[in-house]
Design an enzyme around this catalytic site. Sequence first.
Site, PDB file in Angstrom:
ATOM      1  N   HIS A 147       8.902  -9.280  -1.554  1.00  0.00           N
ATOM      2  CA  HIS A 147       8.069  -9.820  -0.471  1.00  0.00           C
ATOM      3  C   HIS A 147       8.719 -11.145  -0.094  1.00  0.00           C
ATOM      4  CE1 HIS A 147       3.959 -11.133   1.183  1.00  0.00           C
ATOM      5  NE2 HIS A 147       4.654 -12.256   1.128  1.00  0.00           N
TER       6      HIS A 147
ATOM      7  N   HIS B 266      -1.552  -0.615  -1.290  1.00  0.00           N
ATOM      8  CA  HIS B 266      -2.438  -1.364  -2.186  1.00  0.00           C
ATOM      9  C   HIS B 266      -3.682  -0.514  -2.445  1.00  0.00           C
ATOM     10  CE1 HIS B 266      -0.108  -5.115  -1.958  1.00  0.00           C
ATOM     11  NE2 HIS B 266       0.103  -4.787  -0.698  1.00  0.00           N
ATOM     12  N   LEU B 267      -3.783  -0.012  -3.679  1.00  0.00           N
ATOM     13  CA  LEU B 267      -4.938   0.826  -4.020  1.00  0.00           C
ATOM     14  C   LEU B 267      -6.081   0.005  -4.624  1.00  0.00           C
ATOM     15  CD1 LEU B 267      -3.277   4.072  -5.466  1.00  0.00           C
ATOM     16  CD2 LEU B 267      -4.289   3.733  -3.214  1.00  0.00           C
ATOM     17  N   ARG B 268      -5.789  -1.247  -4.978  1.00  0.00           N
ATOM     18  CA  ARG B 268      -6.809  -2.223  -5.407  1.00  0.00           C
ATOM     19  C   ARG B 268      -7.469  -1.945  -6.754  1.00  0.00           C
ATOM     20  NH1 ARG B 268      -4.696  -5.755  -2.134  1.00  0.00           N
ATOM     21  NH2 ARG B 268      -5.454  -5.826  -0.010  1.00  0.00           N
TER      22      ARG B 268
ATOM     23  N   HIS C  14       8.344  -4.967   4.129  1.00  0.00           N
ATOM     24  CA  HIS C  14       7.807  -5.356   5.455  1.00  0.00           C
ATOM     25  C   HIS C  14       8.640  -6.378   6.228  1.00  0.00           C
ATOM     26  CE1 HIS C  14       6.201  -8.418   2.784  1.00  0.00           C
ATOM     27  NE2 HIS C  14       5.194  -7.658   2.366  1.00  0.00           N
TER      28      HIS C  14
ATOM     29  N   ASN D  93      -0.349  -5.947  -7.505  1.00  0.00           N
ATOM     30  CA  ASN D  93      -1.203  -7.149  -7.445  1.00  0.00           C
ATOM     31  C   ASN D  93      -2.682  -6.799  -7.600  1.00  0.00           C
ATOM     32  OD1 ASN D  93      -1.307  -5.942  -4.894  1.00  0.00           O
ATOM     33  ND2 ASN D  93      -1.514  -7.875  -3.815  1.00  0.00           N
TER      34      ASN D  93
ATOM     35  N   ASP E 192       2.103  -0.769   3.866  1.00  0.00           N
ATOM     36  CA  ASP E 192       1.437  -2.000   3.399  1.00  0.00           C
ATOM     37  C   ASP E 192      -0.081  -1.879   3.593  1.00  0.00           C
ATOM     38  OD1 ASP E 192       0.986  -4.469   2.273  1.00  0.00           O
ATOM     39  OD2 ASP E 192       1.896  -5.619   3.898  1.00  0.00           O
TER      40      ASP E 192
ATOM     41  N   HIS F  76       4.677   1.526  -0.294  1.00  0.00           N
ATOM     42  CA  HIS F  76       3.976   0.232  -0.306  1.00  0.00           C
ATOM     43  C   HIS F  76       2.495   0.413   0.044  1.00  0.00           C
ATOM     44  CE1 HIS F  76       4.507  -4.316   0.653  1.00  0.00           C
ATOM     45  NE2 HIS F  76       3.252  -4.075   0.357  1.00  0.00           N
TER      46      HIS F  76
ATOM     47  N   ASP G 257       4.760  -8.156  -4.937  1.00  0.00           N
ATOM     48  CA  ASP G 257       4.256  -8.175  -3.561  1.00  0.00           C
ATOM     49  C   ASP G 257       2.896  -8.853  -3.427  1.00  0.00           C
ATOM     50  OD1 ASP G 257       4.466  -7.404  -0.725  1.00  0.00           O
ATOM     51  OD2 ASP G 257       2.603  -6.380  -1.220  1.00  0.00           O
TER      52      ASP G 257
END
Length: 429
Positions: A173, A54-56, A226, A86, A304, A52, A146
């Site tokens: 999520h 987030h590499l954006r 999470h 996302n 996360d 989990h 997520d």
Amino acid sequence: MIVVKNVRILGGEPADLRIDQGVIAEIGQGLSGGEEIDGGGAVALPGLVDLHTHLREPGREDAETVQTGTRSAARGGYTAVHAMANTSPVADTAGVVEQVWRLGREFGHCDVHPVGAVTVGLEGRQLAELGAMADSAARVRVFSDDGRCVDDAVLMRRALEYVKAFDGVVAQHAQEPRLTEGAQMNEGVVSGRLGLTGWPAVAEEAIIARDCLLAAHVGSRLHVCHVSTAGSVEILRWAKSKGWDVTAEVTPHHLLLTDDLVEDSPVGAYNPIYKVNPPLRTRADVEALRAALADGTIDIVATDHAPHPVEDKETEWSAAAMGMVGLETALSVVQEAMVETGLLDWAGVAQRMSVVPARIGRLTGQGQPLEEGAPANITLYDPSARTVVDPSAFASKSRNTPYEGMTLPGRVVATFLRGRPTVLEGKLV
Ligand SMILES: [Zn+2]
């Protein structure tokens, strides 16, 4: 060829590792030859795997990129991460997941496995092209909206049914949207005192209970992102007692931090550094999460990792973005919460931060025990070190850590990805 001298596999007796052509060629005493690296008695763990992250990228390269995020991962001892969907555009087609996968191949300091969105645009109306993403070069096996919950029970059921065809998993999520409209922090005594809109535990627990029942009904695999409440732990314990194929993760911050930090902390009251979704909960929740991670009710730790630029975090509480970076502090926080407390040994940490997350993601070549013939994905960790957390030293593009200035135990000394060092002496190679 590399010989790593004097390491302790899972904290055991000192040994040397010979690494050749990307695999652990030999484990023994007094090995020599090739390039020699002094392990200094560090604990050797299989390279960490995050389910989990987030590499954006694409879309928010001001917060993180595949390159900076995987550098951050390598510094934290990770050799593989799952990149959440996302992004902008959302990773809901074969084209976007292949784009992220290619960025990982080109710029990654660890393996990058894209997560596919469950619904088109994360909008919860229509299933995304799950099969096309599974069949793509990225070979997606984990699907998640997520950041948002798949709250429509029919869509969730269909997604669970669909992923069975390729042994995929839906990672939920769990957040009932109506119960959490405008929510700012955990609903409880502290939110009442501060007058902030609460995010009640039941909003998580109701979705987890529903999804466990749905997964059982269609005979599919569910993963719960999470987990943050004691009640969720009870539901998971019940689902597992039924033999259902349900796994769950907990973040490092939910194992250490509590909601009273919103009211009173070393960095003052209402500091959005503590604003995260799901929110920080109570001490009783933290104790239940630790016990659940120790006894296997919660299967894994997942970071996360949620990078945000300064302007999105250093603003008033109600306007601030939710989330914390986590890759570079995860192992230290787990040592503090789980190892120093006697709840886990290093073999237990390896299971929960490498072996099992790789298994849930259906990764091959990651999360393998450190033995002769295994891929040389290795994290060397010095648990006796003490580190004052300095966000300016992070490899992540973002600095939103709740641990700034805290002294945490341990330090990642080196990380090897298929025999190639990505970190040596604590520094990126
Ligand atoms: Zn989430």
